[in-house]
Design a protein around this motif. Sequence first.
Motif, PDB file in Angstrom:
ATOM      1  N   ILE A 142      -5.413   3.811  -3.612  1.00  0.00           N
ATOM      2  CA  ILE A 142      -5.650   2.403  -3.932  1.00  0.00           C
ATOM      3  C   ILE A 142      -5.150   2.086  -5.335  1.00  0.00           C
ATOM      4  O   ILE A 142      -5.206   2.931  -6.236  1.00  0.00           O
ATOM      5  CB  ILE A 142      -7.172   2.105  -3.864  1.00  0.00           C
ATOM      6  CG1 ILE A 142      -7.728   2.458  -2.479  1.00  0.00           C
ATOM      7  CG2 ILE A 142      -7.482   0.670  -4.232  1.00  0.00           C
ATOM      8  CD1 ILE A 142      -9.242   2.648  -2.459  1.00  0.00           C
ATOM      9  N   TYR A 144      -5.112  -1.570  -8.114  1.00  0.00           N
ATOM     10  CA  TYR A 144      -5.443  -2.981  -8.285  1.00  0.00           C
ATOM     11  C   TYR A 144      -4.170  -3.801  -8.479  1.00  0.00           C
ATOM     12  O   TYR A 144      -3.283  -3.424  -9.251  1.00  0.00           O
ATOM     13  CB  TYR A 144      -6.368  -3.169  -9.489  1.00  0.00           C
ATOM     14  CG  TYR A 144      -6.657  -4.622  -9.791  1.00  0.00           C
ATOM     15  CD1 TYR A 144      -7.587  -5.334  -9.041  1.00  0.00           C
ATOM     16  CD2 TYR A 144      -5.980  -5.297 -10.814  1.00  0.00           C
ATOM     17  CE1 TYR A 144      -7.848  -6.666  -9.304  1.00  0.00           C
ATOM     18  CE2 TYR A 144      -6.233  -6.622 -11.088  1.00  0.00           C
ATOM     19  CZ  TYR A 144      -7.167  -7.310 -10.320  1.00  0.00           C
ATOM     20  OH  TYR A 144      -7.422  -8.633 -10.579  1.00  0.00           O
ATOM     21  N   ARG A 148      -7.045  -7.998  -6.067  1.00  0.00           N
ATOM     22  CA  ARG A 148      -7.665  -7.151  -5.052  1.00  0.00           C
ATOM     23  C   ARG A 148      -7.271  -5.686  -5.240  1.00  0.00           C
ATOM     24  O   ARG A 148      -6.261  -5.377  -5.860  1.00  0.00           O
ATOM     25  CB  ARG A 148      -7.252  -7.606  -3.643  1.00  0.00           C
ATOM     26  CG  ARG A 148      -7.705  -9.009  -3.293  1.00  0.00           C
ATOM     27  CD  ARG A 148      -7.238  -9.410  -1.896  1.00  0.00           C
ATOM     28  NE  ARG A 148      -7.472 -10.821  -1.633  1.00  0.00           N
ATOM     29  CZ  ARG A 148      -8.595 -11.311  -1.115  1.00  0.00           C
ATOM     30  NH1 ARG A 148      -9.570 -10.494  -0.779  1.00  0.00           N
ATOM     31  NH2 ARG A 148      -8.738 -12.605  -0.919  1.00  0.00           N
ATOM     32  N   TYR A 149      -8.085  -4.803  -4.673  1.00  0.00           N
ATOM     33  CA  TYR A 149      -7.752  -3.388  -4.641  1.00  0.00           C
ATOM     34  C   TYR A 149      -6.918  -3.132  -3.388  1.00  0.00           C
ATOM     35  O   TYR A 149      -7.433  -3.149  -2.277  1.00  0.00           O
ATOM     36  CB  TYR A 149      -9.023  -2.538  -4.645  1.00  0.00           C
ATOM     37  CG  TYR A 149      -9.674  -2.454  -6.012  1.00  0.00           C
ATOM     38  CD1 TYR A 149      -9.065  -1.737  -7.037  1.00  0.00           C
ATOM     39  CD2 TYR A 149     -10.867  -3.118  -6.286  1.00  0.00           C
ATOM     40  CE1 TYR A 149      -9.643  -1.661  -8.301  1.00  0.00           C
ATOM     41  CE2 TYR A 149     -11.454  -3.050  -7.539  1.00  0.00           C
ATOM     42  CZ  TYR A 149     -10.830  -2.320  -8.545  1.00  0.00           C
ATOM     43  OH  TYR A 149     -11.393  -2.251  -9.796  1.00  0.00           O
ATOM     44  N   ARG A 150      -5.620  -2.930  -3.608  1.00  0.00           N
ATOM     45  CA  ARG A 150      -4.680  -2.791  -2.498  1.00  0.00           C
ATOM     46  C   ARG A 150      -4.616  -1.339  -2.023  1.00  0.00           C
ATOM     47  O   ARG A 150      -4.604  -0.414  -2.836  1.00  0.00           O
ATOM     48  CB  ARG A 150      -3.279  -3.235  -2.929  1.00  0.00           C
ATOM     49  CG  ARG A 150      -3.249  -4.585  -3.649  1.00  0.00           C
ATOM     50  CD  ARG A 150      -3.539  -5.747  -2.713  1.00  0.00           C
ATOM     51  NE  ARG A 150      -3.560  -7.027  -3.437  1.00  0.00           N
ATOM     52  CZ  ARG A 150      -3.641  -8.223  -2.854  1.00  0.00           C
ATOM     53  NH1 ARG A 150      -3.700  -8.285  -1.534  1.00  0.00           N
ATOM     54  NH2 ARG A 150      -3.667  -9.330  -3.577  1.00  0.00           N
ATOM     55  N   ARG A 328     -12.881  -3.536   4.916  1.00  0.00           N
ATOM     56  CA  ARG A 328     -11.721  -3.020   4.203  1.00  0.00           C
ATOM     57  C   ARG A 328     -11.830  -3.246   2.690  1.00  0.00           C
ATOM     58  O   ARG A 328     -12.306  -4.288   2.236  1.00  0.00           O
ATOM     59  CB  ARG A 328     -10.453  -3.685   4.717  1.00  0.00           C
ATOM     60  CG  ARG A 328     -10.123  -3.362   6.164  1.00  0.00           C
ATOM     61  CD  ARG A 328      -9.521  -1.998   6.317  1.00  0.00           C
ATOM     62  NE  ARG A 328      -8.148  -1.937   5.823  1.00  0.00           N
ATOM     63  CZ  ARG A 328      -7.424  -0.832   5.817  1.00  0.00           C
ATOM     64  NH1 ARG A 328      -7.934   0.291   6.276  1.00  0.00           N
ATOM     65  NH2 ARG A 328      -6.194  -0.839   5.354  1.00  0.00           N
ATOM     66  N   THR A 329     -11.344  -2.277   1.952  1.00  0.00           N
ATOM     67  CA  THR A 329     -11.363  -2.350   0.491  1.00  0.00           C
ATOM     68  C   THR A 329     -10.632  -3.590  -0.006  1.00  0.00           C
ATOM     69  O   THR A 329     -11.078  -4.247  -0.962  1.00  0.00           O
ATOM     70  CB  THR A 329     -10.700  -1.089  -0.102  1.00  0.00           C
ATOM     71  OG1 THR A 329     -11.269   0.070   0.512  1.00  0.00           O
ATOM     72  CG2 THR A 329     -10.907  -1.006  -1.594  1.00  0.00           C
ATOM     73  N   ASP A 330      -9.510  -3.926   0.625  1.00  0.00           N
ATOM     74  CA  ASP A 330      -8.698  -5.047   0.144  1.00  0.00           C
ATOM     75  C   ASP A 330      -9.194  -6.412   0.629  1.00  0.00           C
ATOM     76  O   ASP A 330      -8.553  -7.432   0.366  1.00  0.00           O
ATOM     77  CB  ASP A 330      -7.227  -4.851   0.518  1.00  0.00           C
ATOM     78  CG  ASP A 330      -7.011  -4.544   1.992  1.00  0.00           C
ATOM     79  OD1 ASP A 330      -7.985  -4.663   2.767  1.00  0.00           O
ATOM     80  OD2 ASP A 330      -5.885  -4.172   2.371  1.00  0.00           O
ATOM     81  N   GLU A 331     -10.333  -6.439   1.310  1.00  0.00           N
ATOM     82  CA  GLU A 331     -10.928  -7.727   1.693  1.00  0.00           C
ATOM     83  C   GLU A 331     -11.690  -8.358   0.539  1.00  0.00           C
ATOM     84  O   GLU A 331     -12.004  -9.550   0.569  1.00  0.00           O
ATOM     85  CB  GLU A 331     -11.896  -7.536   2.875  1.00  0.00           C
ATOM     86  CG  GLU A 331     -11.229  -7.228   4.197  1.00  0.00           C
ATOM     87  CD  GLU A 331     -12.251  -7.079   5.307  1.00  0.00           C
ATOM     88  OE1 GLU A 331     -13.166  -7.931   5.411  1.00  0.00           O
ATOM     89  OE2 GLU A 331     -12.169  -6.097   6.068  1.00  0.00           O
TER      90      GLU A 331
END
Length: 356
Positions: A142, A144, A148-150, A328-331
């Motif tokens: 991941i 940033y 967001r954390y992509r 999801r992390t990127d949400e």
Amino acid sequence: MKQMIALGFEGSANKIGVGVVTLDGTILSNPRHTYITPPGQGFLPRETAQHHLQHVLPLIKSALETAKITHDDIDCLCYTKGPGMGAPLQVAAVVVRILSQLWKKPIVAVNHCVAHIEMGRVVTGADDPVVLYVSGGNTQVIAYSEGRYRIFGETIDIAVGNCLDRFARVLTLSNDPSPGYNIEQLAKKGEQFIDLPYVVKGMDVSFSGILSYIEASAVEKLKNNECTPADLCYSLQETVFAMLVEITERAMAHCDKKDVLIVGGVGCNERLQEMMRIMCSERGGNLFATDDRYCIDNGAMIAYTGLLAYAHGMTTPLDETTFTQRFRTDEVLAIWRDKNAPSVNGVHQDGTCEQL
């Protein structure tokens, strides 16, 4: 002036944790309790939830007493919305709803993965690293970018921690304190490296085939005295960790970043940290990692991340305090990472706030 304080609840897997944290990252208390099953067995959702129900109230009492605060001092209540196992997640969600209505406190729902990252950042001082998030349920690379954390790479089947845990069951290793830890200790005694499948697909990795292969070959090799359990643990660790180092380095090159932060339960593994540290140093960067106090699921990471969101005006209405196994992390919109985002709720730059 007073420091903002949050009470956080984590219960997404086999650990139930309650933490009290201030906005500057000071951890006032962080008790937790782990559901440990007999050797060779995993933990099932229903039994895990029953364990959490038995321990959550004593943990709340312990957290408040250790922090030397009462519920009146708390600014917000935070809980893990997901991802995780449904039944255990439900325990924290229900408890936080009840406390919110009893104590008249706002709620902040927190993404478990993002909480690991923010806890890692505040504990280590890492500013803007590539993050390797490795645990029993997740494996992601991941970084940033733009709010967001992509996710730049991840497992396409099972998580690395799940792979290690399931192999520990094959060897009937103890689950106390964790199967992954016991694999790590056994691996230190390994002397013979056994070739295993190495599965990297672009930025992603796959562990299910490796697990199937070693499960099948392990029984045969051990029966024929061709190797020891320590050799198998050593070989499995070296293989899967090399895969993780490869995709992490590829993400570093893509994002033009030199530093790496390892978070999640598998991030406690000293061999993984050593391999990643060597790679980072060769690229002129640094590795940031923590010990089991912060790598392993805990309530403080939920409290701190929720408090960051709350300080920027984010709360969760009571009728939206749900839980989900997939989140999801990127949400997540990480508004607190935006240097231009105005703080609200009377928060000052030093983390203190007006008495509300």
